[in-house]
Design an enzyme around this catalytic site. Structure first.
Site, PDB file in Angstrom:
ATOM      1  N   LEU A 276      -3.925  67.075 -16.320  1.00  0.00           N
ATOM      2  CA  LEU A 276      -3.991  66.697 -17.669  1.00  0.00           C
ATOM      3  C   LEU A 276      -3.757  67.839 -18.722  1.00  0.00           C
ATOM      4  O   LEU A 276      -3.748  67.862 -19.874  1.00  0.00           O
ATOM      5  CB  LEU A 276      -5.452  66.346 -17.735  1.00  0.00           C
ATOM      6  CG  LEU A 276      -6.632  66.843 -17.781  1.00  0.00           C
ATOM      7  CD1 LEU A 276      -7.109  67.824 -19.050  1.00  0.00           C
ATOM      8  CD2 LEU A 276      -7.972  65.991 -17.453  1.00  0.00           C
TER       9      LEU A 276
ATOM     10  N   ASP B 264       1.306  78.703 -18.765  1.00  0.00           N
ATOM     11  CA  ASP B 264       0.821  79.997 -18.094  1.00  0.00           C
ATOM     12  C   ASP B 264       0.745  81.138 -18.959  1.00  0.00           C
ATOM     13  O   ASP B 264      -0.100  82.093 -18.538  1.00  0.00           O
ATOM     14  CB  ASP B 264       1.294  80.345 -16.587  1.00  0.00           C
ATOM     15  CG  ASP B 264       1.249  79.096 -15.693  1.00  0.00           C
ATOM     16  OD1 ASP B 264       0.504  78.217 -15.990  1.00  0.00           O
ATOM     17  OD2 ASP B 264       2.095  79.028 -14.931  1.00  0.00           O
TER      18      ASP B 264
ATOM     19  N   ARG C 209     -19.958  70.510 -20.748  1.00  0.00           N
ATOM     20  CA  ARG C 209     -20.960  71.056 -21.139  1.00  0.00           C
ATOM     21  C   ARG C 209     -22.276  69.858 -21.530  1.00  0.00           C
ATOM     22  O   ARG C 209     -23.589  70.064 -21.010  1.00  0.00           O
ATOM     23  CB  ARG C 209     -21.141  72.053 -22.130  1.00  0.00           C
ATOM     24  CG  ARG C 209     -22.359  72.879 -22.474  1.00  0.00           C
ATOM     25  CD  ARG C 209     -22.028  73.940 -23.538  1.00  0.00           C
ATOM     26  NE  ARG C 209     -21.297  75.078 -23.253  1.00  0.00           N
ATOM     27  CZ  ARG C 209     -21.551  75.866 -22.344  1.00  0.00           C
ATOM     28  NH1 ARG C 209     -22.741  75.987 -21.714  1.00  0.00           N
ATOM     29  NH2 ARG C 209     -20.713  77.139 -22.279  1.00  0.00           N
TER      30      ARG C 209
HETATM   31  O1  F6P Z   1       3.703  76.967 -14.206  1.00  0.00           O
HETATM   32  C1  F6P Z   1       2.920  75.881 -14.744  1.00  0.00           C
HETATM   33  C2  F6P Z   1       2.008  75.303 -13.570  1.00  0.00           C
HETATM   34  O2  F6P Z   1       1.196  74.216 -14.493  1.00  0.00           O
HETATM   35  C3  F6P Z   1       1.014  76.324 -13.022  1.00  0.00           C
HETATM   36  O3  F6P Z   1      -0.149  76.511 -14.055  1.00  0.00           O
HETATM   37  C4  F6P Z   1       0.647  75.236 -11.837  1.00  0.00           C
HETATM   38  O4  F6P Z   1       0.175  76.482 -10.770  1.00  0.00           O
HETATM   39  C5  F6P Z   1       1.911  74.873 -11.471  1.00  0.00           C
HETATM   40  O5  F6P Z   1       2.693  74.735 -12.691  1.00  0.00           O
HETATM   41  C6  F6P Z   1       1.790  73.367 -10.958  1.00  0.00           C
HETATM   42  O6  F6P Z   1       2.971  73.001 -10.708  1.00  0.00           O
HETATM   43  P1  F6P Z   1       3.382  71.335 -10.164  1.00  0.00           P
HETATM   44  O7  F6P Z   1       3.217  70.754 -11.449  1.00  0.00           O
HETATM   45  O8  F6P Z   1       4.686  71.548  -9.767  1.00  0.00           O
HETATM   46  O9  F6P Z   1       2.436  71.168  -9.028  1.00  0.00           O
END
Ligand code: F6P
Length: 322
Positions: free
Chosen positions: A253, A128, A155
């Site tokens: 992914l 993130d 695209r």
């Molecule tokens: O913090 C990393 C992240 O991939 C975020 O971008 C996303 O909102 C979250 O984790 C998803 O978490 P999980 O894999 O627990 O659903």
């Protein structure tokens, strides 16, 4: 300090293995013992801890995910859980802990460090890029490249069918992935939490495209529980019933795959920095990189939710998407 514990916590990120390798090798090089904690903070609570040698980290620098496994620990969020974790650390003879993870994981490390007067060092491991005080986080560059590759593919089909695509990307509450991948993939717009995008604004933008006889368009949407790609797609369908609108949610992914060279270097240099920090007697800091220099950021600062967002990037995308 004789023995360093190491764990990965929260969402996995490409480059975490490179960081585990770096801490293990730099630690052993400098005379420390290394103990690996499995399944994040859960492994501290269940005492799932094993000694690590340099062989344990052979051949992992290019692997995605984390060989230590990871978890979003519910137990560690409790005072009792953290007390059990502390008892196990003492039992294992671990006197410093390196935590590779994102915001929630480093918040846990800070609480634990304060409660038990323990040396915790954080490494910024999250796709993130939302940790304060470091220019980038381990995993962010790889994920951005993955998104760009996906959007390039989308695209092709968007142009062939003359469709509007709303592509939803991860980032939790931060729009770094969305904004920068939009610029890098030549998308027409990005919808990010740092900038309010109302549907009227989006409609005006679409009209501009239509006037210029652009028949296909890609909008990158940062995930949000309230209004993700589906929400905007539905609204635009209503405003432009003649347009063929599709949604593509990239999902997990984005978290997999081989780490980029940039992420491997970031993981390696911050991993070495973590061991140096321990040798210097630093405590409760995150090791980051700013302007190509390794820096130590207090954990309390690293977890701030207001990492500066470069608003010039909004203008860059806007000007280039005419
Ligand atoms: O913090 C990393 C992240 O991939 C975020 O971008 C996303 O909102 C979250 O984790 C998803 O978490 P999980 O894999 O627990 O659903």
């Amino acid at each position: 300090i004789k023995t360093i514990g190491i764990l990965t916590s929260g969402g996995d990120a490409p480059g975490m293995n490179a960081a585990i390798r770096a801490v293990t090798r730099a630690g052993i090089y400098n005379g420390f013992e290394i103990k690996a904690v499995y399944r994040g903070y859960d492994g501290l609570i269940t005492d799932d801890i094993k000694p690590f040698t340099t062989e344990n980290v052979s051949g992992i620098i290019g692997q995605g995910g984390t060989i230590l496994k990871t978890a979003r620990s519910k137990g560690f969020a409790t005072v009792e859980g953290r007390k059990t974790a502390y008892d196990n650390l003492v039992k294992e003879g671990i006197d410093a802990l390196v935590v590779i993870g994102g915001n929630g994981s480093l918040t846990g490390a800070m609480k634990f460090a304060q409660e038990h007067d323990f040396c915790c060092i954080g490494l910024p491991g999250t796709i993130d890029n939302d940790l304060y005080g470091t220019d980038s986080t381990i995993g962010y560059d790889t994920t951005m490249n993955t998104i760009v590759e996906c959007v390039d593919r989308i695209r092709d089909t968007a142009q062939s069918h003359e469709r509007i695509f709303f592509v939803e990307v991860m980032g939790r509450d931060a729009g770094f992935l969305a904004q920068n991948s939009a610029i890098a993939s030549g998308a027409e717009a990005a919808i990010i939490p740092e900038d309010s995008t109302d549907v009227d604004q989006l409609a005006r933008f679409m009209e501009r495209g239509i006037r210029k006889s652009k028949r296909s368009c890609i909008v990158i949407v940062s995930e949000s529980p309230k209004c993700g790609a589906m929400y905007y797609a539905d609204r635009v369908r209503k405003e432009f019933p003649d347009y063929d609108v599709r949604v593509s949610i990239l999902g997990h992914l984005q978290r997999g795959g081989r780490p980029s060279a940039r992420d491997r270097i970031l993981a390696s240099s911050t991993g070495v920095g973590a061991v140096e920090a321990i040798m210097q007697g630093q405590r409760n800091i995150m090791v980051g990189v700013r302007n190509n220099e390794v820096v130590y950021v207090p954990l309390s600062e690293a977890i701030r939710s207001d990492k500066p967002f470069d608003r010039k990037l909004i203008k860059v995308l806007d000007e280039l998407s005419i």
